[in-house]
Write a protein that holds these residues in place. Structure first.
Motif, PDB file in Angstrom:
ATOM      1  N   CYS A 181       0.825  -1.215   0.000  1.00 48.85           N
ATOM      2  CA  CYS A 181       0.000   0.000   0.000  1.00 48.85           C
ATOM      3  C   CYS A 181       0.859   1.265   0.000  1.00 48.85           C
ATOM      4  CB  CYS A 181      -0.922   0.028   1.218  1.00 48.85           C
ATOM      5  SG  CYS A 181      -2.212  -1.216   1.170  1.00 48.85           S
ATOM      6  N   ASP A 182       2.013   1.194   0.649  1.00 58.30           N
ATOM      7  CA  ASP A 182       2.833   2.400   0.748  1.00 58.30           C
ATOM      8  C   ASP A 182       3.757   2.633  -0.449  1.00 58.30           C
ATOM      9  OD1 ASP A 182       4.511   0.296   1.323  1.00 58.30           O
ATOM     10  OD2 ASP A 182       5.504   1.265   3.009  1.00 58.30           O
ATOM     11  N   ASN A 183       3.831   1.694  -1.405  1.00 57.23           N
ATOM     12  CA  ASN A 183       4.658   1.936  -2.587  1.00 57.23           C
ATOM     13  C   ASN A 183       3.865   1.911  -3.886  1.00 57.23           C
ATOM     14  OD1 ASN A 183       4.255  -0.770  -3.240  1.00 57.23           O
ATOM     15  ND2 ASN A 183       6.402  -1.329  -3.155  1.00 57.23           N
ATOM     16  N   ILE A 184       2.576   1.726  -3.771  1.00 61.21           N
ATOM     17  CA  ILE A 184       1.733   1.536  -4.950  1.00 61.21           C
ATOM     18  C   ILE A 184       1.741   2.746  -5.903  1.00 61.21           C
ATOM     19  CG2 ILE A 184      -0.454   2.369  -4.006  1.00 61.21           C
ATOM     20  CD1 ILE A 184      -1.724  -0.167  -5.154  1.00 61.21           C
ATOM     21  N   LYS A 185       1.877   3.938  -5.367  1.00 65.25           N
ATOM     22  CA  LYS A 185       1.823   5.136  -6.213  1.00 65.25           C
ATOM     23  C   LYS A 185       3.131   5.415  -6.934  1.00 65.25           C
ATOM     24  CE  LYS A 185      -1.867   7.320  -3.681  1.00 65.25           C
ATOM     25  NZ  LYS A 185      -2.324   8.412  -2.870  1.00 65.25           N
ATOM     26  N   ILE A 186       4.237   4.926  -6.407  1.00 65.35           N
ATOM     27  CA  ILE A 186       5.523   5.210  -7.042  1.00 65.35           C
ATOM     28  C   ILE A 186       5.957   4.132  -8.031  1.00 65.35           C
ATOM     29  CG2 ILE A 186       6.351   6.651  -5.142  1.00 65.35           C
ATOM     30  CD1 ILE A 186       8.104   4.243  -4.302  1.00 65.35           C
ATOM     31  N   LEU A 187       5.291   2.993  -8.048  1.00 64.15           N
ATOM     32  CA  LEU A 187       5.692   1.902  -8.933  1.00 64.15           C
ATOM     33  C   LEU A 187       5.774   2.304 -10.405  1.00 64.15           C
ATOM     34  CD1 LEU A 187       3.845  -1.138  -7.381  1.00 64.15           C
ATOM     35  CD2 LEU A 187       6.261  -0.540  -7.218  1.00 64.15           C
ATOM     36  N   PRO A 188       4.775   2.977 -10.949  1.00 64.35           N
ATOM     37  CA  PRO A 188       4.864   3.309 -12.375  1.00 64.35           C
ATOM     38  C   PRO A 188       6.035   4.227 -12.715  1.00 64.35           C
ATOM     39  CG  PRO A 188       2.630   3.627 -11.566  1.00 64.35           C
ATOM     40  CD  PRO A 188       3.502   3.367 -10.378  1.00 64.35           C
ATOM     41  N   GLN A 189       6.580   4.911 -11.730  1.00 68.25           N
ATOM     42  CA  GLN A 189       7.710   5.814 -11.963  1.00 68.25           C
ATOM     43  C   GLN A 189       9.032   5.052 -12.037  1.00 68.25           C
ATOM     44  OE1 GLN A 189       7.464   8.546  -8.704  1.00 68.25           O
ATOM     45  NE2 GLN A 189       5.350   9.061  -9.149  1.00 68.25           N
ATOM     46  N   SER A 190       9.042   3.822 -11.626  1.00 63.96           N
ATOM     47  CA  SER A 190      10.272   3.033 -11.586  1.00 63.96           C
ATOM     48  C   SER A 190      10.503   2.343 -12.927  1.00 63.96           C
ATOM     49  CB  SER A 190      10.159   1.976 -10.488  1.00 63.96           C
ATOM     50  OG  SER A 190      11.199   1.043 -10.606  1.00 63.96           O
ATOM     51  N   ASP A 191      11.700   2.533 -13.475  1.00 67.99           N
ATOM     52  CA  ASP A 191      12.045   1.834 -14.713  1.00 67.99           C
ATOM     53  C   ASP A 191      12.090   0.326 -14.504  1.00 67.99           C
ATOM     54  OD1 ASP A 191      12.257   4.137 -16.233  1.00 67.99           O
ATOM     55  OD2 ASP A 191      14.385   4.395 -15.779  1.00 67.99           O
ATOM     56  N   ARG A 192      12.532  -0.085 -13.325  1.00 71.79           N
ATOM     57  CA  ARG A 192      12.640  -1.524 -13.054  1.00 71.79           C
ATOM     58  C   ARG A 192      11.282  -2.204 -13.010  1.00 71.79           C
ATOM     59  NH1 ARG A 192      16.520  -0.632  -8.360  1.00 71.79           N
ATOM     60  NH2 ARG A 192      18.140   0.432  -9.493  1.00 71.79           N
ATOM     61  N   PHE A 193      10.240  -1.458 -12.719  1.00 72.80           N
ATOM     62  CA  PHE A 193       8.886  -2.018 -12.703  1.00 72.80           C
ATOM     63  C   PHE A 193       8.586  -2.707 -14.031  1.00 72.80           C
ATOM     64  CE2 PHE A 193       4.359  -1.530 -13.665  1.00 72.80           C
ATOM     65  CZ  PHE A 193       3.808  -2.242 -12.612  1.00 72.80           C
ATOM     66  N   LYS A 194       9.082  -2.123 -15.110  1.00 67.57           N
ATOM     67  CA  LYS A 194       8.817  -2.668 -16.439  1.00 67.57           C
ATOM     68  C   LYS A 194       9.672  -3.896 -16.743  1.00 67.57           C
ATOM     69  CE  LYS A 194       7.901   2.018 -17.955  1.00 67.57           C
ATOM     70  NZ  LYS A 194       8.401   2.749 -16.796  1.00 67.57           N
ATOM     71  N   PHE A 195      10.721  -4.136 -15.942  1.00 65.00           N
ATOM     72  CA  PHE A 195      11.655  -5.216 -16.226  1.00 65.00           C
ATOM     73  C   PHE A 195      11.353  -6.514 -15.496  1.00 65.00           C
ATOM     74  CE2 PHE A 195      15.013  -1.659 -16.688  1.00 65.00           C
ATOM     75  CZ  PHE A 195      14.532  -1.354 -17.945  1.00 65.00           C
ATOM     76  N   VAL A 196      10.731  -6.431 -14.330  1.00 63.68           N
ATOM     77  CA  VAL A 196      10.496  -7.650 -13.558  1.00 63.68           C
ATOM     78  C   VAL A 196       9.420  -8.494 -14.218  1.00 63.68           C
ATOM     79  CG1 VAL A 196      11.228  -6.621 -11.373  1.00 63.68           C
ATOM     80  CG2 VAL A 196       8.824  -6.577 -12.002  1.00 63.68           C
ATOM     81  N   GLU A 197       9.491  -9.786 -13.992  1.00 63.20           N
ATOM     82  CA  GLU A 197       8.517 -10.696 -14.588  1.00 63.20           C
ATOM     83  C   GLU A 197       7.493 -11.209 -13.582  1.00 63.20           C
ATOM     84  OE1 GLU A 197      10.687 -13.803 -16.523  1.00 63.20           O
ATOM     85  OE2 GLU A 197      11.371 -12.486 -18.121  1.00 63.20           O
ATOM     86  N   ASN A 198       7.733 -10.968 -12.295  1.00 69.89           N
ATOM     87  CA  ASN A 198       6.839 -11.473 -11.253  1.00 69.89           C
ATOM     88  C   ASN A 198       6.546 -10.376 -10.239  1.00 69.89           C
ATOM     89  OD1 ASN A 198       6.954 -14.453 -11.935  1.00 69.89           O
ATOM     90  ND2 ASN A 198       9.113 -13.980 -11.678  1.00 69.89           N
ATOM     91  N   PHE A 199       5.363 -10.441  -9.662  1.00 71.29           N
ATOM     92  CA  PHE A 199       5.034  -9.513  -8.585  1.00 71.29           C
ATOM     93  C   PHE A 199       4.169 -10.215  -7.554  1.00 71.29           C
ATOM     94  CE2 PHE A 199       0.582  -8.474  -9.318  1.00 71.29           C
ATOM     95  CZ  PHE A 199       0.400  -8.859 -10.637  1.00 71.29           C
ATOM     96  N   ALA A 200       4.141  -9.620  -6.357  1.00 72.12           N
ATOM     97  CA  ALA A 200       3.357 -10.184  -5.265  1.00 72.12           C
ATOM     98  C   ALA A 200       2.778  -9.043  -4.450  1.00 72.12           C
ATOM     99  CB  ALA A 200       4.227 -11.064  -4.384  1.00 72.12           C
ATOM    100  N   PHE A 201       1.544  -9.200  -3.998  1.00 80.49           N
ATOM    101  CA  PHE A 201       0.931  -8.241  -3.080  1.00 80.49           C
ATOM    102  C   PHE A 201       1.341  -8.632  -1.669  1.00 80.49           C
ATOM    103  CE2 PHE A 201      -1.675  -5.848  -5.879  1.00 80.49           C
ATOM    104  CZ  PHE A 201      -2.000  -6.695  -6.919  1.00 80.49           C
TER     105      PHE A 201
END
Length: 109
Positions: free
Chosen positions: A58-78
């Motif tokens: 919840c505390d990083n959800i707003k900054i994720l789209p700003q991260s270049d690495r967000f586009k590189f990872v293949e897996n995510f977890a809540f």
């Protein structure tokens, strides 16, 4: 001859540094990004981050789209925040799934 090359020349050659960084384990790769701005820039390519699982809180959800690495990872977890008290709202889930839809390489864990 690479063996006789002074260490400062090895680490000033971007291609050599990328080759060296490629051999790092995941925790070491994360630490390498903190060494200097140049090393951080050198690892901003998908091949360095496909191993990663992006932890969405919840505390990083707003900054994720700003991260270049967000586009590189293949897996995510809540995951819950460290306090364990914050929960995702339906709007936050919708926001995350809209972002994920734009990055088709991501896989839900």
């Amino acid at each position: 001859n690479l063996i006789n090359m002074p260490i400062h020349k090895v680490f000033s050659n971007d291609m050599l540094v990328q080759k060296i960084l490629h051999f790092l384990q995941s925790e070491d790769m994360k630490n390498a990004t903190l060494v200097c701005r140049k090393w951080n820039d050198l690892v901003q390519f998908p091949r360095f981050w496909t191993w990663a699982t992006l932890k969405i809180r919840c505390d990083n959800i707003k900054i994720l789209p700003q991260s270049d690495r967000f586009k590189f990872v293949e897996n995510f977890a809540f995951v819950q925040n460290a306090t364990g008290l914050d929960f995702f709202t339906p709007d936050q889930f919708n926001s995350v799934f809209r972002i994920i839809a734009q990055c088709s390489e991501l896989k839900l864990k």
